[in-house]
Design a protein around this motif. Structure first.
Motif, PDB file in Angstrom:
ATOM      1  N   ASP A 157      97.459 116.864 103.845  1.00  0.00           N
ATOM      2  CA  ASP A 157      97.234 116.035 102.768  1.00  0.00           C
ATOM      3  C   ASP A 157      97.690 116.136 101.516  1.00  0.00           C
ATOM      4  O   ASP A 157      98.525 115.287 100.878  1.00  0.00           O
ATOM      5  CB  ASP A 157      95.755 115.628 102.368  1.00  0.00           C
ATOM      6  CG  ASP A 157      95.453 114.789 101.321  1.00  0.00           C
ATOM      7  OD1 ASP A 157      95.568 113.379 101.180  1.00  0.00           O
ATOM      8  OD2 ASP A 157      94.890 115.456 100.259  1.00  0.00           O
ATOM      9  N   GLY A 158      97.800 117.629 101.114  1.00  0.00           N
ATOM     10  CA  GLY A 158      98.506 118.033 100.015  1.00  0.00           C
ATOM     11  C   GLY A 158     100.180 117.782 100.084  1.00  0.00           C
ATOM     12  O   GLY A 158     100.650 117.406  99.162  1.00  0.00           O
ATOM     13  N   TYR A 159     100.352 118.013 101.220  1.00  0.00           N
ATOM     14  CA  TYR A 159     101.649 118.085 101.590  1.00  0.00           C
ATOM     15  C   TYR A 159     102.531 116.530 101.390  1.00  0.00           C
ATOM     16  O   TYR A 159     103.440 116.233 100.838  1.00  0.00           O
ATOM     17  CB  TYR A 159     102.192 118.569 102.985  1.00  0.00           C
ATOM     18  CG  TYR A 159     103.602 118.558 103.420  1.00  0.00           C
ATOM     19  CD1 TYR A 159     104.595 119.494 102.991  1.00  0.00           C
ATOM     20  CD2 TYR A 159     103.861 117.470 104.223  1.00  0.00           C
ATOM     21  CE1 TYR A 159     105.848 119.319 103.509  1.00  0.00           C
ATOM     22  CE2 TYR A 159     105.453 117.430 104.594  1.00  0.00           C
ATOM     23  CZ  TYR A 159     106.322 118.249 104.301  1.00  0.00           C
ATOM     24  OH  TYR A 159     107.743 118.023 104.703  1.00  0.00           O
ATOM     25  N   ARG A 160     101.637 115.762 102.155  1.00  0.00           N
ATOM     26  CA  ARG A 160     102.166 114.209 102.126  1.00  0.00           C
ATOM     27  C   ARG A 160     102.130 113.654 100.655  1.00  0.00           C
ATOM     28  O   ARG A 160     103.225 112.981 100.231  1.00  0.00           O
ATOM     29  CB  ARG A 160     101.215 113.484 103.129  1.00  0.00           C
ATOM     30  CG  ARG A 160     101.169 113.724 104.322  1.00  0.00           C
ATOM     31  CD  ARG A 160     100.981 112.620 105.442  1.00  0.00           C
ATOM     32  NE  ARG A 160      99.409 111.970 105.097  1.00  0.00           N
ATOM     33  CZ  ARG A 160      98.380 112.636 105.221  1.00  0.00           C
ATOM     34  NH1 ARG A 160      98.397 113.576 106.322  1.00  0.00           N
ATOM     35  NH2 ARG A 160      97.242 112.186 104.717  1.00  0.00           N
ATOM     36  N   LEU A 215      99.968 132.495 103.263  1.00  0.00           N
ATOM     37  CA  LEU A 215      98.924 132.233 102.557  1.00  0.00           C
ATOM     38  C   LEU A 215      97.482 131.554 102.996  1.00  0.00           C
ATOM     39  O   LEU A 215      96.539 131.753 103.017  1.00  0.00           O
ATOM     40  CB  LEU A 215      99.463 131.163 101.530  1.00  0.00           C
ATOM     41  CG  LEU A 215      99.186 131.195  99.818  1.00  0.00           C
ATOM     42  CD1 LEU A 215     100.085 130.367  99.174  1.00  0.00           C
ATOM     43  CD2 LEU A 215      97.759 131.078  99.878  1.00  0.00           C
ATOM     44  N   PHE A 216      98.102 130.665 104.220  1.00  0.00           N
ATOM     45  CA  PHE A 216      97.112 129.898 105.021  1.00  0.00           C
ATOM     46  C   PHE A 216      96.175 130.961 105.708  1.00  0.00           C
ATOM     47  O   PHE A 216      94.748 130.809 105.943  1.00  0.00           O
ATOM     48  CB  PHE A 216      97.727 128.818 105.999  1.00  0.00           C
ATOM     49  CG  PHE A 216      96.666 128.047 106.777  1.00  0.00           C
ATOM     50  CD1 PHE A 216      96.037 126.835 106.384  1.00  0.00           C
ATOM     51  CD2 PHE A 216      96.325 128.448 108.040  1.00  0.00           C
ATOM     52  CE1 PHE A 216      95.348 126.503 107.050  1.00  0.00           C
ATOM     53  CE2 PHE A 216      95.341 127.690 108.659  1.00  0.00           C
ATOM     54  CZ  PHE A 216      94.805 126.654 108.221  1.00  0.00           C
ATOM     55  N   LEU A 273     102.585 123.387  97.976  1.00  0.00           N
ATOM     56  CA  LEU A 273     103.853 124.405  97.624  1.00  0.00           C
ATOM     57  C   LEU A 273     104.749 124.264  98.802  1.00  0.00           C
ATOM     58  O   LEU A 273     106.036 124.456  98.668  1.00  0.00           O
ATOM     59  CB  LEU A 273     103.112 126.069  97.992  1.00  0.00           C
ATOM     60  CG  LEU A 273     102.199 126.071  96.776  1.00  0.00           C
ATOM     61  CD1 LEU A 273     101.591 127.456  97.230  1.00  0.00           C
ATOM     62  CD2 LEU A 273     103.195 126.428  95.615  1.00  0.00           C
ATOM     63  N   LYS A 274     104.374 123.697  99.890  1.00  0.00           N
ATOM     64  CA  LYS A 274     105.401 123.488 101.164  1.00  0.00           C
ATOM     65  C   LYS A 274     106.142 122.369 100.788  1.00  0.00           C
ATOM     66  O   LYS A 274     107.439 122.480 100.991  1.00  0.00           O
ATOM     67  CB  LYS A 274     104.730 122.981 102.509  1.00  0.00           C
ATOM     68  CG  LYS A 274     103.901 124.138 103.063  1.00  0.00           C
ATOM     69  CD  LYS A 274     103.273 123.622 104.320  1.00  0.00           C
ATOM     70  CE  LYS A 274     103.968 123.214 105.306  1.00  0.00           C
ATOM     71  NZ  LYS A 274     103.184 122.982 106.560  1.00  0.00           N
ATOM     72  N   ALA A 275     105.745 121.283  99.964  1.00  0.00           N
ATOM     73  CA  ALA A 275     106.564 120.133  99.607  1.00  0.00           C
ATOM     74  C   ALA A 275     107.397 120.701  98.530  1.00  0.00           C
ATOM     75  O   ALA A 275     108.703 120.269  98.609  1.00  0.00           O
ATOM     76  CB  ALA A 275     105.626 119.220  99.272  1.00  0.00           C
ATOM     77  N   ILE A 276     107.313 121.318  97.565  1.00  0.00           N
ATOM     78  CA  ILE A 276     107.716 121.965  96.675  1.00  0.00           C
ATOM     79  C   ILE A 276     109.048 122.689  97.212  1.00  0.00           C
ATOM     80  O   ILE A 276     110.210 122.646  96.684  1.00  0.00           O
ATOM     81  CB  ILE A 276     106.985 122.805  95.561  1.00  0.00           C
ATOM     82  CG1 ILE A 276     106.241 121.860  94.553  1.00  0.00           C
ATOM     83  CG2 ILE A 276     108.149 123.787  94.647  1.00  0.00           C
ATOM     84  CD1 ILE A 276     105.092 122.497  93.631  1.00  0.00           C
ATOM     85  N   ILE A 326      98.668 124.485  99.328  1.00  0.00           N
ATOM     86  CA  ILE A 326      99.433 125.076 100.178  1.00  0.00           C
ATOM     87  C   ILE A 326     100.262 124.033 100.716  1.00  0.00           C
ATOM     88  O   ILE A 326     101.586 124.157 100.645  1.00  0.00           O
ATOM     89  CB  ILE A 326      98.568 125.923 101.609  1.00  0.00           C
ATOM     90  CG1 ILE A 326      97.857 126.913 101.076  1.00  0.00           C
ATOM     91  CG2 ILE A 326      99.839 126.242 102.307  1.00  0.00           C
ATOM     92  CD1 ILE A 326      96.970 127.688 102.326  1.00  0.00           C
ATOM     93  N   GLY A 327      99.622 123.017 100.965  1.00  0.00           N
ATOM     94  CA  GLY A 327     100.691 121.795 101.330  1.00  0.00           C
ATOM     95  C   GLY A 327     101.493 121.158 100.208  1.00  0.00           C
ATOM     96  O   GLY A 327     102.703 120.897 100.297  1.00  0.00           O
TER      97      GLY A 327
END
Length: 276
Positions: free
Chosen positions: A261-264, A61-62, A26-29, A23-24
């Motif tokens: 963590d995924g977003y960063r 999604l979250f 996808l937020k960054a993308i 999810i993180g």
């Protein structure tokens, strides 16, 4: 490496509860405006890919994934999954039939196959990938198969539409955690690091969580194939070192830490690339 101005394929890898990290990414993308074409999902990545390509935003999604995590402690929900099965499926996967909640999810959210969605399962006996793509397949069956981790969840018997042969399908991670076989390079590939330490900010809820955490650290259930050619693809390695994929005892705070963590990681890696 530069990313092309044309859409890039996205591969969302296997990782159980660590899938919150997708999810993180996808937020960054979305924040960076990176164009995405086909989204390939394996195991939990297939669930995130299906929800994403069906239009759910990151918050929705979250919420869906968190609700599914909390439902794990519902004894009635667990009882529903104890359906009749054949001896081979029980021996390979156990009594839990994931198709029950998957069919409910697909129905309640009105999910359907999408042209930009690819779900990867694995033929248990041949150990070859089995992709579901296009419009002509049952989405709940594909999701159940892609997530059917041996010794944990029941596999799926599926008739090959080309040969008519019956195949026993299990989690796509049995073939590869992040398969790029079907993706045009360069693709963005999201891979989860395996857990390397015991929990530091939370406790196990039950002995099974501790068992699966130990298994990931020392003897992964799905196998070891994780390698992605970082010269051909844009590899994003995410995941917290003290969270194992099958440790479903984590709380919402840890789930949000996985998203962050995924977003960063994605923001740092993808922001350094520029359209070719």
């Amino acid at each position: 490496m530069q990313f092309a101005s044309k859409p890039l394929d996205l591969v969302l890898g296997a990782g159980g509860v660590k899938g919150f990290g997708h999810i993180g990414v996808l937020k960054a993308i979305k924040a960076l405006g990176v164009p995405i074409g086909t989204v390939t999902g394996v195991s939990v990545g297939s669930l995130v890919a299906a929800l994403h390509t069906n239009g759910l935003d990151c918050e929705a999604l979250f919420d869906q994934m968190l609700a599914g995590l909390k439902n794990r402690d519902n004894p009635l929900a667990m009882l529903e999954t104890m359906t009749l099965s054949d001896p081979i499926s029980l021996m390979i996967g156990g009594p839990v039939d994931l198709s029950v909640p998957m069919r409910r999810l697909v129905k309640d959210l009105e999910l359907s196959p999408r042209d930009d969605l690819r779900i990867v399962a694995c033929d248990y006996f041949a150990k070859v990938p089995v992709p579901f793509q296009g419009q002509d397949y049952d989405l709940a069956t594909a999701l159940t198969a892609s997530c059917a981790l041996p010794t944990v969840l029941r596999p799926v018997w599926h008739r090959d539409p080309k040969t008519g042969a019956m195949r026993l399908l299990v989690d796509g991670a049995v073939y590869h955690y992040n398969p790029t076989d079907f993706s045009e390079a360069p693709a963005i590939v999201v891979s989860f690091r395996p857990a390397t330490s015991w929990p530091s900010g939370y406790r196990f809820k039950n002995p099974m969580d501790a068992y699966f955490h130990m298994r990931e650290m020392y003897y992964p259930i799905a196998g070891h194939r994780r390698h992605v050619d970082a010269q051909k693809h844009i590899l994003l390695e995410i995941g917290l070192k003290d969270v194992a994929g099958l440790n479903y005892g984590i709380d919402e705070q840890v789930c949000r830490a996985l998203v962050e963590d995924g977003y960063r990681t994605a923001m740092d890696r993808l922001s350094k690339l520029s359209p070719a």
